[in-house]
Design a protein around this motif. Structure first.
Motif, PDB file in Angstrom:
ATOM      1  N   GLU A  60       0.828  -1.213   0.000  1.00 48.51           N
ATOM      2  CA  GLU A  60       0.000   0.000   0.000  1.00 48.51           C
ATOM      3  C   GLU A  60       0.860   1.259   0.000  1.00 48.51           C
ATOM      4  O   GLU A  60       0.478   2.277  -0.574  1.00 48.51           O
ATOM      5  CB  GLU A  60      -0.929   0.003   1.210  1.00 48.51           C
ATOM      6  CG  GLU A  60      -2.065  -0.979   1.099  1.00 48.51           C
ATOM      7  CD  GLU A  60      -2.948  -0.981   2.330  1.00 48.51           C
ATOM      8  OE1 GLU A  60      -2.943   0.008   3.099  1.00 48.51           O
ATOM      9  OE2 GLU A  60      -3.645  -1.990   2.535  1.00 48.51           O
ATOM     10  N   LEU A  61       2.008   1.183   0.662  1.00 43.30           N
ATOM     11  CA  LEU A  61       2.917   2.327   0.716  1.00 43.30           C
ATOM     12  C   LEU A  61       3.813   2.417  -0.522  1.00 43.30           C
ATOM     13  O   LEU A  61       4.586   3.361  -0.650  1.00 43.30           O
ATOM     14  CB  LEU A  61       3.807   2.225   1.959  1.00 43.30           C
ATOM     15  CG  LEU A  61       3.112   2.334   3.306  1.00 43.30           C
ATOM     16  CD1 LEU A  61       4.068   1.971   4.427  1.00 43.30           C
ATOM     17  CD2 LEU A  61       2.557   3.738   3.491  1.00 43.30           C
ATOM     18  N   ASP A  62       3.710   1.426  -1.395  1.00 43.64           N
ATOM     19  CA  ASP A  62       4.569   1.336  -2.573  1.00 43.64           C
ATOM     20  C   ASP A  62       6.045   1.359  -2.162  1.00 43.64           C
ATOM     21  O   ASP A  62       6.882   1.999  -2.784  1.00 43.64           O
ATOM     22  CB  ASP A  62       4.266   2.463  -3.568  1.00 43.64           C
ATOM     23  CG  ASP A  62       4.820   2.161  -4.947  1.00 43.64           C
ATOM     24  OD1 ASP A  62       4.909   0.968  -5.321  1.00 43.64           O
ATOM     25  OD2 ASP A  62       5.200   3.123  -5.640  1.00 43.64           O
ATOM     26  N   TRP A  63       6.352   0.612  -1.085  1.00 41.23           N
ATOM     27  CA  TRP A  63       7.702   0.537  -0.545  1.00 41.23           C
ATOM     28  C   TRP A  63       8.627  -0.200  -1.499  1.00 41.23           C
ATOM     29  O   TRP A  63       8.247  -1.195  -2.110  1.00 41.23           O
ATOM     30  CB  TRP A  63       7.665  -0.187   0.810  1.00 41.23           C
ATOM     31  CG  TRP A  63       9.016  -0.400   1.424  1.00 41.23           C
ATOM     32  CD1 TRP A  63       9.742   0.502   2.124  1.00 41.23           C
ATOM     33  CD2 TRP A  63       9.783  -1.612   1.403  1.00 41.23           C
ATOM     34  NE1 TRP A  63      10.928  -0.073   2.538  1.00 41.23           N
ATOM     35  CE2 TRP A  63      10.971  -1.372   2.105  1.00 41.23           C
ATOM     36  CE3 TRP A  63       9.583  -2.875   0.850  1.00 41.23           C
ATOM     37  CZ2 TRP A  63      11.949  -2.344   2.281  1.00 41.23           C
ATOM     38  CZ3 TRP A  63      10.551  -3.844   1.022  1.00 41.23           C
ATOM     39  CH2 TRP A  63      11.720  -3.565   1.732  1.00 41.23           C
ATOM     40  N   ARG A  64       9.821   0.308  -1.628  1.00 40.95           N
ATOM     41  CA  ARG A  64      10.870  -0.335  -2.410  1.00 40.95           C
ATOM     42  C   ARG A  64      12.071  -0.525  -1.493  1.00 40.95           C
ATOM     43  O   ARG A  64      12.433   0.393  -0.744  1.00 40.95           O
ATOM     44  CB  ARG A  64      11.278   0.507  -3.620  1.00 40.95           C
ATOM     45  CG  ARG A  64      10.160   0.746  -4.601  1.00 40.95           C
ATOM     46  CD  ARG A  64       9.780  -0.552  -5.325  1.00 40.95           C
ATOM     47  NE  ARG A  64       8.648  -0.356  -6.202  1.00 40.95           N
ATOM     48  CZ  ARG A  64       7.461  -0.912  -6.002  1.00 40.95           C
ATOM     49  NH1 ARG A  64       7.242  -1.680  -4.969  1.00 40.95           N
ATOM     50  NH2 ARG A  64       6.468  -0.706  -6.843  1.00 40.95           N
ATOM     51  N   GLU A  65      12.685  -1.688  -1.582  1.00 42.04           N
ATOM     52  CA  GLU A  65      13.829  -1.978  -0.723  1.00 42.04           C
ATOM     53  C   GLU A  65      14.967  -1.007  -1.018  1.00 42.04           C
ATOM     54  O   GLU A  65      15.386  -0.864  -2.167  1.00 42.04           O
ATOM     55  CB  GLU A  65      14.302  -3.414  -0.941  1.00 42.04           C
ATOM     56  CG  GLU A  65      15.386  -3.823   0.019  1.00 42.04           C
ATOM     57  CD  GLU A  65      15.736  -5.294  -0.075  1.00 42.04           C
ATOM     58  OE1 GLU A  65      16.768  -5.669   0.493  1.00 42.04           O
ATOM     59  OE2 GLU A  65      14.990  -6.060  -0.704  1.00 42.04           O
ATOM     60  N   PRO A  66      15.459  -0.346   0.021  1.00 44.85           N
ATOM     61  CA  PRO A  66      16.535   0.624  -0.180  1.00 44.85           C
ATOM     62  C   PRO A  66      17.906  -0.061  -0.233  1.00 44.85           C
ATOM     63  O   PRO A  66      18.048  -1.229   0.125  1.00 44.85           O
ATOM     64  CB  PRO A  66      16.441   1.501   1.074  1.00 44.85           C
ATOM     65  CG  PRO A  66      15.984   0.543   2.132  1.00 44.85           C
ATOM     66  CD  PRO A  66      15.018  -0.391   1.411  1.00 44.85           C
ATOM     67  N   VAL A  67      18.894   0.692  -0.651  1.00 42.57           N
ATOM     68  CA  VAL A  67      20.275   0.251  -0.468  1.00 42.57           C
ATOM     69  C   VAL A  67      20.534   0.372   1.030  1.00 42.57           C
ATOM     70  O   VAL A  67      20.152   1.351   1.655  1.00 42.57           O
ATOM     71  CB  VAL A  67      21.243   1.159  -1.267  1.00 42.57           C
ATOM     72  CG1 VAL A  67      22.686   0.808  -0.952  1.00 42.57           C
ATOM     73  CG2 VAL A  67      20.942   1.066  -2.747  1.00 42.57           C
ATOM     74  N   GLY A  68      21.113  -0.618   1.618  1.00 43.51           N
ATOM     75  CA  GLY A  68      21.296  -0.601   3.065  1.00 43.51           C
ATOM     76  C   GLY A  68      20.077  -1.210   3.731  1.00 43.51           C
ATOM     77  O   GLY A  68      19.566  -2.226   3.274  1.00 43.51           O
ATOM     78  N   TYR A  69      19.605  -0.573   4.776  1.00 44.24           N
ATOM     79  CA  TYR A  69      18.441  -1.109   5.467  1.00 44.24           C
ATOM     80  C   TYR A  69      17.614   0.017   6.084  1.00 44.24           C
ATOM     81  O   TYR A  69      18.113   1.105   6.329  1.00 44.24           O
ATOM     82  CB  TYR A  69      18.847  -2.128   6.533  1.00 44.24           C
ATOM     83  CG  TYR A  69      19.772  -1.595   7.606  1.00 44.24           C
ATOM     84  CD1 TYR A  69      19.264  -1.054   8.778  1.00 44.24           C
ATOM     85  CD2 TYR A  69      21.149  -1.636   7.456  1.00 44.24           C
ATOM     86  CE1 TYR A  69      20.098  -0.571   9.763  1.00 44.24           C
ATOM     87  CE2 TYR A  69      21.996  -1.165   8.434  1.00 44.24           C
ATOM     88  CZ  TYR A  69      21.468  -0.623   9.591  1.00 44.24           C
ATOM     89  OH  TYR A  69      22.295  -0.141  10.560  1.00 44.24           O
ATOM     90  N   ASP A  70      16.341  -0.279   6.258  1.00 44.70           N
ATOM     91  CA  ASP A  70      15.427   0.623   6.934  1.00 44.70           C
ATOM     92  C   ASP A  70      14.568  -0.233   7.872  1.00 44.70           C
ATOM     93  O   ASP A  70      14.845  -1.424   8.077  1.00 44.70           O
ATOM     94  CB  ASP A  70      14.577   1.411   5.931  1.00 44.70           C
ATOM     95  CG  ASP A  70      13.671   0.546   5.065  1.00 44.70           C
ATOM     96  OD1 ASP A  70      13.676  -0.695   5.216  1.00 44.70           O
ATOM     97  OD2 ASP A  70      12.940   1.102   4.223  1.00 44.70           O
ATOM     98  N   TYR A  71      13.531   0.367   8.448  1.00 39.69           N
ATOM     99  CA  TYR A  71      12.654  -0.350   9.369  1.00 39.69           C
ATOM    100  C   TYR A  71      12.107  -1.619   8.728  1.00 39.69           C
ATOM    101  O   TYR A  71      12.131  -2.696   9.333  1.00 39.69           O
ATOM    102  CB  TYR A  71      11.501   0.570   9.799  1.00 39.69           C
ATOM    103  CG  TYR A  71      10.508  -0.077  10.727  1.00 39.69           C
ATOM    104  CD1 TYR A  71      10.664   0.012  12.101  1.00 39.69           C
ATOM    105  CD2 TYR A  71       9.412  -0.798  10.234  1.00 39.69           C
ATOM    106  CE1 TYR A  71       9.758  -0.592  12.964  1.00 39.69           C
ATOM    107  CE2 TYR A  71       8.510  -1.401  11.085  1.00 39.69           C
ATOM    108  CZ  TYR A  71       8.685  -1.291  12.446  1.00 39.69           C
ATOM    109  OH  TYR A  71       7.789  -1.898  13.291  1.00 39.69           O
ATOM    110  N   ALA A  72      11.612  -1.513   7.515  1.00 36.03           N
ATOM    111  CA  ALA A  72      10.990  -2.656   6.846  1.00 36.03           C
ATOM    112  C   ALA A  72      11.996  -3.771   6.583  1.00 36.03           C
ATOM    113  O   ALA A  72      11.690  -4.950   6.789  1.00 36.03           O
ATOM    114  CB  ALA A  72      10.321  -2.220   5.547  1.00 36.03           C
ATOM    115  N   VAL A  73      13.195  -3.432   6.139  1.00 37.71           N
ATOM    116  CA  VAL A  73      14.219  -4.451   5.903  1.00 37.71           C
ATOM    117  C   VAL A  73      14.556  -5.157   7.212  1.00 37.71           C
ATOM    118  O   VAL A  73      14.683  -6.388   7.250  1.00 37.71           O
ATOM    119  CB  VAL A  73      15.481  -3.831   5.260  1.00 37.71           C
ATOM    120  CG1 VAL A  73      16.656  -4.804   5.291  1.00 37.71           C
ATOM    121  CG2 VAL A  73      15.191  -3.394   3.835  1.00 37.71           C
TER     122      VAL A  73
END
Length: 101
Positions: A69-82
Motif C-alpha cells: 500500500e505504501l509502494d515501498w521499495r527496498e533501499p540500499v542498506g536497510y530501513d525499518y521494513a528491511v
C-alpha cells in the motif's frame, strides 16, 4: 508460495551482513524481540518459545500488504521494513517454521 517462504527466500541472504554490520544486527535483534512480544512467544524461561507459524504468517502477510500500500521499495542498506522482514526470516529459520509445512 507462503508469505514466510517468500520473505525467507528474499531476506535470509541478509544474515551474511551480520558479520560486518553490527548496527544492522542490533536492529534486527530488536525487531525479533518485538515480534516475540507481539506474537506472545516470550515467557519467563531463558529460551524463548517459537512463535506459532500461523500467527507469524498472518503478521507477515499483513506487513507485506502494508508495504504494498505504501509502494515501498527496498533501499540500499536497510530501513525499518528491511529489519522487520529480516527478523521474520530469522525467526522462520531459527525455529525451522518452514519445515512444519
Amino acid at each position: 508460495m507462503s508469505p514466510l517462504a517468500r520473505i525467507s527466500s528474499s531476506y535470509a541472504p541478509r544474515f551474511a551482513e551480520f558479520a560486518f554490520e553490527p548496527a544492522f544486527t542490533a536492529a534486527v535483534d530488536q525487531h525479533v524481540a518485538e515480534l516475540r512480544d507481539r506474537l506472545e512467544a516470550n515467557h519467563a524461561g531463558l529460551i524463548p518459545r517459537p512463535p506459532h507459524r500461523e500467527d507469524l504468517a498472518d503478521y507477515a502477510l499483513g506487513f507485506l500488504d502494508a508495504l504494498d500500500e505504501l509502494d515501498w521499495r527496498e533501499p540500499v542498506g536497510y530501513d525499518y521494513a528491511v529489519c522487520r522482514l529480516t527478523a521474520i526470516s530469522w525467526l522462520v529459520r531459527h525455529h525451522e517454521l518452514l519445515a512444519e509445512q
